[in-house]
Write a protein that holds these residues in place. Structure first.
Motif, short mmCIF file in Angstrom:
data_model
loop_
_atom_site.label_atom_id
_atom_site.label_comp_id
_atom_site.label_asym_id
_atom_site.label_seq_id
_atom_site.Cartn_x
_atom_site.Cartn_y
_atom_site.Cartn_z
N GLY A 69 -34.22 -24.94 -4.60
CA GLY A 69 -35.51 -24.33 -4.88
C GLY A 69 -35.47 -22.84 -4.57
N PRO A 70 -36.65 -22.20 -4.47
CA PRO A 70 -36.73 -20.77 -4.15
C PRO A 70 -36.01 -20.46 -2.85
N ALA A 71 -35.48 -19.25 -2.77
CA ALA A 71 -34.68 -18.87 -1.59
C ALA A 71 -35.46 -19.01 -0.30
N ASN A 72 -36.78 -18.80 -0.36
CA ASN A 72 -37.59 -18.86 0.86
C ASN A 72 -38.25 -20.23 1.06
N SER A 73 -37.81 -21.23 0.29
CA SER A 73 -38.45 -22.55 0.38
C SER A 73 -38.12 -23.26 1.69
#
Length: 364
Positions: free
Chosen positions: A39-43
């Motif tokens: 998923g998104p890098a900051n997930s």
């Protein structure tokens, strides 16, 4: 004797041989370890993966409930010594060293989607030919992943000791089993020793590497916390009653801050998902239009649907007694032999040079 890392066992010659319960590194069995972001890098969703091999089909190994990717360690070496393949063993959400935001979501839909997402994150949209291999809950997740075609390059399915009928029967006693386990241990060595002497794992080599993925170190500061962490000592485990011993856990009178080792996951909190893990899996397994292999710890585990399906030749089956539920840990060589035979029969993999003339199950 519980204060030592080693116990004594009699050798055939009658001489006492000390057993070593100290942990062993994953590096003895896998080529690399990787933390895979999904998923998104900051997930914040990061899955721990262990890999071995560089050629051949991709064997995606999915562990059972409460275990970790390391439960496949010894079996991985055994399989890779027989056939050319790539092994991809991952910690499912809430297990091992995997860290996800919703670590309490154990639905089959979420967990099977995790498998597909992690494989794609490592191999792209067109990964190598995949054989899904799952044990227990991991077997159910493998069935759901295959049934929903979440990984289109999947060519084969192997389920280990996952049968809907017997699993549903066992779920009724699962909470009592979980309450009966020690809640914490004095050391990793003691946890490994307990796993062997309680019969949870029947192979010391496997226990020394796999228990590390089930246990984590915690700091305990007060005696009342230690009181809560002590095991239930009056619960009987069949054939191993004497090993619920208070000395596995930290001394209650010690009020200083010190380390104890506790389970990484509280499986009792996942109870609402238990029924969904297994209900309907037998028919889903039978309905998967793939070559299939079912490995069982005992023939008594077969339910009606699988019995009929097996008689109709819808899948291959092998019973691997004597072993417990942790089949790939208790009998890694036998499991490796069966998996290798399955891969060779369907020409998914090639035998290693020294094994080219070997006689494998299912290859005739």
């Amino acid at each position: 004797m519980w204060e030592e890392n080693c116990d004594t066992e009699r050798s055939p010659s009658g001489v006492g041989v000390k057993l070593d319960y100290s942990p062993v590194s994953w590096r003895e069995y896998f080529d690399q370890m990787e933390d895979v972001c999904v998923g998104p890098a900051n997930s914040g969703d990061v899955f721990r993966v262990y890999k071995a091999g560089s050629d051949g089909p991709l064997l995606v190994l999915l562990h059972g409930g409460g275990h970790s990717a390391l439960s496949w360690a010894v079996c991985t070496t055994a399989i890779c010594s027989r056939v050319t393949c790539r092994v991809f063993s991952m910690d499912l959400r809430g297990h091992g060293d995997t860290q996800v935001r919703q670590s309490d979501d154990f639905s089959t839909q979420t967990m099977s989607r995790d498998v597909a997402n992690v494989v794609r994150a490592c191999y792209g949209e067109t990964p190598p030919p995949i054989v899904l291999i799952g044990h227990g809950v991991g077997g159910a997740i493998a069935v759901h992943t295959a049934s929903n075609t979440l990984l289109p390059t999947t060519v084969g399915l192997v389920a280990i000791d996952v049968v809907e009928g017997s699993a549903m029967d066992v779920l009724h006693s699962m909470q009592n089993f979980l309450k009966g386990r020690p809640k914490s241990f004095k050391s990793m060595d003691h946890a490994i020793e307990w796993s062997i002497k309680s019969g949870q794992i029947r192979n010391l080599e496997s226990a020394r590497v796999s228990v590390v993925g089930q246990i984590k170190r915690c700091e305990v500061e007060h005696a009342d916390s230690l009181e809560q962490a002590s095991p239930v000592t009056d619960v009987v485990v069949k054939g191993n009653e004497e090993f619920y011993d208070q000395s596995y856990v930290n001394d209650k009178e010690n009020t200083a801050s010190e380390s104890v080792y506790s389970w990484r996951i509280d499986l009792s909190k996942s109870e609402k998902y238990w029924d969904g893990w297994f209900r309907g899996t037998s028919n889903l397994f039978l309905g998967c239009n793939l070559p299939k292999l079912l490995l069982l710890a005992g023939v008594d585990r077969l339910d009606r649907d699988l019995t009929i399906g097996q008689m109709q030749g819808k899948f291959m089956m092998q019973v691997l007694p004597p072993c417990g539920h942790a089949v790939q840990e208790d009998a890694p060589e036998k499991v490796a032999e069966a998996v290798a035979g399955f891969l060779l029969r369907h020409k998914f993999a090639e035998a290693r040079g020294e094994n080219r003339s070997s006689s494998y199950p299912f290859t005739q």
